[in-house]
Design a protein around this motif. Structure first.
Motif, PDB file in Angstrom:
ATOM      1  N   ASP A 111      86.662  69.014   5.812  1.00 54.64           N
ATOM      2  CA  ASP A 111      85.408  69.738   5.694  1.00 54.64           C
ATOM      3  C   ASP A 111      84.261  68.757   5.466  1.00 54.64           C
ATOM      4  O   ASP A 111      84.278  67.970   4.512  1.00 54.64           O
ATOM      5  N   CYS A 112      83.255  68.791   6.322  1.00 53.87           N
ATOM      6  CA  CYS A 112      82.135  67.852   6.186  1.00 53.87           C
ATOM      7  C   CYS A 112      80.839  68.564   5.817  1.00 53.87           C
ATOM      8  O   CYS A 112      79.752  68.031   6.045  1.00 53.87           O
ATOM      9  N   SER A 113      80.936  69.760   5.246  1.00 61.15           N
ATOM     10  CA  SER A 113      79.727  70.493   4.869  1.00 61.15           C
ATOM     11  C   SER A 113      78.972  69.801   3.737  1.00 61.15           C
ATOM     12  O   SER A 113      77.756  69.928   3.620  1.00 61.15           O
ATOM     13  N   ASP A 114      79.702  69.077   2.876  1.00 63.94           N
ATOM     14  CA  ASP A 114      79.086  68.288   1.813  1.00 63.94           C
ATOM     15  C   ASP A 114      79.537  66.846   2.011  1.00 63.94           C
ATOM     16  O   ASP A 114      80.614  66.449   1.583  1.00 63.94           O
ATOM     17  N   ASP A 115      78.687  66.062   2.679  1.00 65.71           N
ATOM     18  CA  ASP A 115      79.127  64.734   3.123  1.00 65.71           C
ATOM     19  C   ASP A 115      77.959  63.746   3.065  1.00 65.71           C
ATOM     20  O   ASP A 115      77.493  63.253   4.095  1.00 65.71           O
ATOM     21  N   ARG A 119      78.429  60.429   4.922  1.00 67.63           N
ATOM     22  CA  ARG A 119      78.858  60.537   6.332  1.00 67.63           C
ATOM     23  C   ARG A 119      80.217  59.876   6.561  1.00 67.63           C
ATOM     24  O   ARG A 119      80.402  59.115   7.499  1.00 67.63           O
ATOM     25  N   THR A 149      83.097  61.780   6.717  1.00 65.73           N
ATOM     26  CA  THR A 149      84.053  62.807   7.116  1.00 65.73           C
ATOM     27  C   THR A 149      83.803  63.288   8.535  1.00 65.73           C
ATOM     28  O   THR A 149      82.652  63.481   8.947  1.00 65.73           O
ATOM     29  N   THR A 159      85.408  66.497  11.068  1.00 63.19           N
ATOM     30  CA  THR A 159      86.278  67.662  11.050  1.00 63.19           C
ATOM     31  C   THR A 159      87.483  67.410  11.950  1.00 63.19           C
ATOM     32  O   THR A 159      87.446  66.558  12.861  1.00 63.19           O
ATOM     33  N   GLN A 171      80.833  62.546  12.346  1.00 67.09           N
ATOM     34  CA  GLN A 171      80.839  63.913  12.841  1.00 67.09           C
ATOM     35  C   GLN A 171      79.868  64.103  14.005  1.00 67.09           C
ATOM     36  O   GLN A 171      80.094  64.949  14.881  1.00 67.09           O
TER      37      GLN A 171
END
Length: 252
Positions: free
Chosen positions: A30-34, A37, A39, A41, A228
């Motif tokens: 999950d890269c919603s909180d990254d 940078r 991460t 998906t 991402q």
């Protein structure tokens, strides 16, 4: 499976040539909180690996890549590296690598087994692999390399810390996996001549950085950050521009 390295001098025996294209990954999830940078998906990694294969490229671990280049058989191979040893590598990245018949090198921190990425002040906290998780990755053919003991900036470390981060991490990983450890990865990508000398003297065959500039060589290999936002177009540009930006370097 990783190709065995005959000696620490393997990297130095390579003929002069262009610097290899090496992708730098970290976490897959999950890269919603990254904020850093780090991460991608699973869906993005799947698309990136599919892009490689459709272009006739195959991702491999660093020892395999350097050994193939030494034999003059490196065409069509790119390096895939995953830093920090996040727990999601085994659960998420490894199945995708298998699906696309790709190898990789996983750089881990034996001083933080089962811990988290406490060195990232903004978080979020991500769990790291346990000893069993690292052994599972190694049993699947993933090359295990050292990222130091605890993820400290080696250019700011005193002599005792530098020695522990470089030498002790290698011996601990060799004991954990039952196999020699050929590769090192500089935490944060920061590198200077003192760190390079310490890594070389510790017996590593190669080491990965990010953009080591004039230090570029077998023990300071540049890598390309893959994140991402790297769609097919961005991957094409990063791969195409690599040879234009990187001059041939002796020992590679």
């Amino acid at each position: 499976m990783a190709v065995p390295v005959d000696s620490p001098d393997t990297g130095r025996r390579l003929a002069a040539g262009p610097v290899p294209w090496v992708a730098m990954y970290h976490s897959v999830g999950d890269c919603s909180d990254d904020p850093y940078r780090i991460t991608v998906t699973p869906e993005r990694l799947r698309a990136q690996l599919r892009w490689l294969r459709r272009r006739g490229l195959r991702g491999v671990g660093m020892t395999d890549l350097l050994a193939a280049r030494a034999r003059g058989q490196g065409r069509g191979l790119v390096g895939l590296t995953f830093d920090d040893g996040y727990a999601d590598f085994v659960d998420t990245a490894l199945p995708l690598l298998r699906r696309f018949d790709c190898g990789a090198t996983l750089f881990v921190l034996p001083g933080r087994l089962g811990g988290d990425n406490a060195w990232d002040p903004l978080g979020p906290r991500k769990p790291l692999l346990t000893a069993d998780g690292i052994r599972q990755a190694a049993a699947a053919g993933v090359e295990i390399g050292s990222h130091g003991l605890t993820h400290v900036d080696l250019t700011r470390a005193d002599d005792a810390t530098l020695a522990a981060e470089v030498r002790d991490s290698r011996s601990l990983l060799a004991e954990l996996t039952g196999a020699p450890v050929a590769g090192f990865c500089y935490p944060y990508g920061t590198v200077d001549r003192r760190a390079v000398a310490a890594v070389r003297d510790a017996g590593y065959a190669y080491a990965c950085a990010i953009d080591p500039g004039p230090l570029t060589g077998p023990h300071a290999l540049p890598r390309v950050h893959i994140g991402q936002n790297d769609t097919a177009v961005r991957l094409f540009l990063k791969h195409r521009l690599h040879r234009l930006r990187r001059r041939p370097v002796g020992g590679l």
